[in-house]
Motif scaffolding. Structure first.
Motif, short mmCIF file in Angstrom:
data_model
loop_
_atom_site.label_atom_id
_atom_site.label_comp_id
_atom_site.label_asym_id
_atom_site.label_seq_id
_atom_site.Cartn_x
_atom_site.Cartn_y
_atom_site.Cartn_z
N GLN A 215 27.72 -7.83 6.99
CA GLN A 215 28.69 -8.74 7.57
C GLN A 215 29.65 -7.95 8.45
OE1 GLN A 215 30.51 -11.96 5.18
NE2 GLN A 215 32.50 -11.19 5.89
N TYR B 50 24.46 -7.15 0.11
CA TYR B 50 25.35 -7.82 1.07
C TYR B 50 26.65 -7.02 1.10
CZ TYR B 50 27.45 -11.70 3.70
OH TYR B 50 28.02 -12.47 4.69
N PHE C 187 22.07 -7.32 4.13
CA PHE C 187 22.89 -8.22 4.93
C PHE C 187 24.19 -7.49 5.25
CE2 PHE C 187 20.43 -10.99 2.03
CZ PHE C 187 19.74 -11.76 2.96
N LEU D 152 27.20 -16.90 0.25
CA LEU D 152 26.76 -16.26 -0.98
C LEU D 152 26.43 -17.25 -2.10
CD1 LEU D 152 29.21 -13.22 -1.08
CD2 LEU D 152 26.77 -13.19 -0.53
N ASN E 11 33.00 -7.49 -0.96
CA ASN E 11 33.08 -8.92 -0.65
C ASN E 11 34.15 -9.59 -1.49
OD1 ASN E 11 30.76 -8.88 1.16
ND2 ASN E 11 29.52 -8.60 -0.69
N SER F 69 26.54 -6.76 -4.44
CA SER F 69 27.65 -7.20 -3.59
C SER F 69 28.60 -6.03 -3.39
CB SER F 69 28.38 -8.38 -4.25
OG SER F 69 29.61 -8.64 -3.60
N SER G 279 18.16 -6.66 -2.60
CA SER G 279 19.02 -7.24 -1.57
C SER G 279 20.44 -6.72 -1.73
CB SER G 279 19.00 -8.78 -1.63
OG SER G 279 19.44 -9.24 -2.89
N ASP H 17 31.17 -13.82 9.60
CA ASP H 17 31.56 -14.97 8.80
C ASP H 17 32.33 -16.00 9.61
OD1 ASP H 17 33.46 -12.99 9.08
OD2 ASP H 17 34.43 -13.38 7.17
N LEU I 118 22.37 -13.42 -4.03
CA LEU I 118 22.03 -12.09 -4.53
C LEU I 118 21.59 -12.09 -5.99
CD1 LEU I 118 25.06 -10.19 -2.92
CD2 LEU I 118 22.77 -10.48 -1.98
N HIS J 185 23.39 -20.28 4.24
CA HIS J 185 22.92 -19.82 2.92
C HIS J 185 21.46 -20.21 2.71
CE1 HIS J 185 22.85 -19.23 -1.47
NE2 HIS J 185 22.26 -20.42 -1.53
N ASP K 171 30.31 -6.09 3.40
CA ASP K 171 31.25 -6.58 4.41
C ASP K 171 32.01 -5.40 5.02
OD1 ASP K 171 32.98 -8.01 5.97
OD2 ASP K 171 34.09 -8.93 4.32
N GLN L 39 32.25 -17.01 3.24
CA GLN L 39 31.53 -16.15 2.31
C GLN L 39 31.11 -16.90 1.06
OE1 GLN L 39 33.02 -12.32 0.60
NE2 GLN L 39 32.33 -11.49 2.56
#
Length: 676
Positions: free
Chosen positions: A158, A367, A156, A209, A261, A258, A365, A419, A252, A658, A369, A205
């Motif tokens: 962002q 995520y 993911f 998340l 973030n 992460s 996974s 976002d 996640l 989400h 930013d 976020q």
């Protein structure tokens, strides 16, 4: 359309570029020998040999250097980045006949060679599609063997603050080649989603998340439970916010990561994540990742060269706005130039390196930013060339990650989302000659604390400083750096609020929040009794679109110049103050006003129905937080294979998004047992 793949062999072009780089390295070493009295070389042949040996020694020494420095601590990591190449150069020069050097000369020579090499690479190698990818592949560990290679992973990405209309235009114009290829090739579909109020990174976020948008009324707010200001991108405060929202089943939670973030999404691993910055101080794995990035000449020196270039570019572009008298605009000083260089160069490259490494490890996974566009658009504007160039930079990152995914042990899908969006306009204080706190102070005849300094970018610097800090001597310098960034966050105070004004007015884009300090929230009726001129005076101001709060019965209202609306029943008395903000505006405002953490009074600026200009209560030309313009128009680029997880209608609210993203993970075989 198939993605470009990482080649496992060298082509003719690669050989030519390697030859150029080798000759440039030898030439720069010759310049160093000419400049430095402690370095002597007897022939050009020795220069060529020394340059080649330096490369070989680097391949052998750097992995060990990374492991040792990561074990010792963050200061050693920084020293490895600054002096590691000097050590490599010194060892290599000692092995080459016809070359003699001192330690100090080797240090200086290493910097001269690295700077020259980075400049040549930027001109002749880094400009190619393969360059950064090749450098990362060389630095990454071998692909891991995973137990479930048939389970696809998701990354993911962002793209912070990119409005749906801006990305749609950029794709149509061909300004984002990777995303255009995805859309026109039919592999991805571009959709719009609607963030709820407040349109800020913390609220969105947290919803994306952790599945909830509750208890976050703005980017920063007065927390009645704690009796102090909470700033969402201050690491200690982000930890409080996440602790209130986390249920252990975040986006996640199943082998996720992460990166950069505010919150973890319950990921078992994180990097540069605000809510865990202090916890991450002792992480040897994080130090090893940064050490690998810094110890490679293509990492640290490339970053430094590009950082200097980014600062120069920012100063030129800022002065260009002044020369051309572009409006709206705000002052862009050296501080922002440095901050832009950190977010758009060092953080971008570091984030990409981390994601690439974790894909190689088979992480299920991720995520991450990228704040590039958002940070520049705040100060330059949404459609200004520098903002669109930052968006192109994010697009190039997507191309890099797509190609690196070809070397991973599992297949990866890329989901790109923002976002929130952005709106722009002349700041409220510049347009009307007073800030919101000054207006309220005059109407209330009270001392009012104003909190309106921009804080988003400095929070990133704070997270870096916090992660570098460590107990004792090793963390002293990094701790000092964290203190400096806190001052920029406008939150030097801890829990002690003695002597502070009883009323605070905070700016969050064009959304203002008025808090009367105390454990309970005041109603509109109570505010009117204590300060009769406040609500009429603010709501009738030419720059204010509406104010909102609850009455004594707990009913939510929005009040404008010539009318008001009951947000629960949508009954209008007089003129509807929400009419200019869209059909969803009253609905999302109602949720925000009814939140227990909401201020005593929300204040939203006007929106120009022709230009869509808003007026931020912070000194920013591009802003988000409230309603009006494109700040509540976020984008969502999803692989066509995962379209089955998308609802038919509008996605409204980050909590709704989400659930959509969790559905994607579940469809790929993730989250076994997590959602039971």
């Amino acid at each position: 359309m198939a993605a470009p793949r990482v080649r496992s062999h060298l082509g003719a072009g690669d050989g030519a570029r390697l030859l150029v780089a080798w000759l440039a390295s030898a030439g720069s070493l010759g310049v160093a020998a000419w400049l430095l009295p402690g370095l002597e070389v007897d022939s050009f042949r020795s220069l060529l040999l020394a340059s080649a040996v330096t490369g070989v020694v680097g391949l052998l020494v750097r992995p060990a250097l990374v492991r040792v420095t990561a074990y010792v601590g963050w200061i050693a990591v920084l020293l490895a980045g600054l002096l590691g190449q000097a050590l490599v150069t010194y060892v290599a020069l000692q092995l080459v006949p016809g070359v003699s050097t001192t330690v100090s000369a080797a240090v200086a020579a290493a910097w001269i060679v690295a700077a020259t090499g980075s400049a040549v690479a930027w001109l002749g190698i880094a400009g190619t599609d393969d360059a950064f990818v090749s450098a990362l592949v060389r630095r990454l560990p071998p692909a891991a063997t995973v137990e479930d290679p048939d389970v696809d992973g998701i990354v993911f990405v962002q793209a912070d603050g990119v409005p749906f209309p801006v990305l749609q235009w950029a794709i149509q114009a061909g300004a984002t080649p990777t995303m255009r290829r995805w859309v026109t090739g039919g592999t991805h579909v571009l959709r719009e989603w609607t963030p709820q109020l407040p349109c800020t990174t913390p609220a969105s976020q947290l919803g994306i998340l952790h599945g909830t948008v509750d208890r976050v009324p703005a980017f920063r707010w007065y927390d009645r439970e704690l009796g102090r200001l909470l700033v969402a991108n201050r690491p200690a405060d982000a930890a409080v916010i996440e602790a209130r929202a986390s249920d252990g089943r975040g986006l996640l939670a199943d082998d996720g990561l992460s990166v950069s973030n505010l919150f973890t999404g319950d990921a078992p691993r994180w990097f540069l994540t605000m809510s865990r910055a202090r916890v991450a101080r002792g992480s040897a794995h994080n130090r090893r990742t940064v050490a690998g990035f810094l110890a490679d000449p293509q990492g640290l020196m490339r970053g430094l060269v590009h950082t200097v270039a980014e600062i120069a570019k920012e100063r030129f572009q800022a002065r260009g706005q002044v020369r051309r008298d572009l409006t709206p605009r705000v002052h862009r000083g050296w501080t922002f130039a440095g901050l832009r260089a950190v977010t758009n160069v060092l953080m971008r490259d570091l984030n990409t390196s981390i994601v690439a490494e974790e894909m190689r490890r088979g992480r299920r996974s991720i995520y991450v930013d990228y704040v590039d566009y958002d940070e520049i658009a705040h100060h330059a504007g949404m459609f200004r060339p520098e903002s669109l160039a930052a968006l192109d930079g994010v697009d190039r990152v997507l191309g890099t990650l797509e190609r690196l995914a070809a070397t991973a042990p599992r297949r990866y899908h890329f989901v790109v989302l923002s976002d929130h969006g952005q709106s722009q306009g002349q700041p409220f204080a510049e347009r009307h000659g007073t800030d919101l706190a000054g207006l309220c102070a005059r109407l209330m005849e009270e001392q009012v604390e104003s909190v309106d300094a921009p804080v988003e970018g400095w929070g990133r610097a704070d997270a870096v400083a916090e992660e570098m800090a460590a107990p004792g001597i090793k963390g002293h310098l990094a701790g000092r750096a964290a203190d400096v960034t806190r001052r920029h966050l406008g939150d030097e105070r801890e829990d002690d609020q003695r002597g502070a004004p009883a009323v605070s007015v905070l700016g969050s884009g064009n959304l203002g929040l008025l808090y009367v300090h105390g454990p309970t929230r005041l109603t509109l009726d109570e505010l009117s009794l204590r300060w009769p001129d406040l609500i009429p005076g603010v709501s009738n101001h030419a720059g204010i679109g509406f104010v909102a709060g609850i009455d004594v019965a707990g009913r939510p209202w929005a009040i404008g110049r010539t009318g008001r609306i009951a947000l629960d029943s949508l009954e209008v008395e007089g003129t509807d103050p929400m009419a200019a903000y869209g059909e969803h505006a009253a609905r999302v405002l109602r949720r925000a006003v009814l939140m227990p953490e909401a201020p005593d009074l929300y204040v939203n600026s006007t929106v120009d129905e022709g230009t869509l200009d808003i007026a931020a209560f912070e000194p920013l030309v591009g802003a988000h937080g409230g309603l009006g313009g494109w700040q509540d128009r976020a984008m969502f680029l999803v692989p066509r294979e995962l379209l089955g997880s998308l609802p038919e209608g509008r996605i409204e609210g980050a909590d709704h998004l989400h659930r959509v993203l969790v559905g994607m993970l579940t469809s790929l075989g993730h989250r076994d047992g997590i959602d039971l």
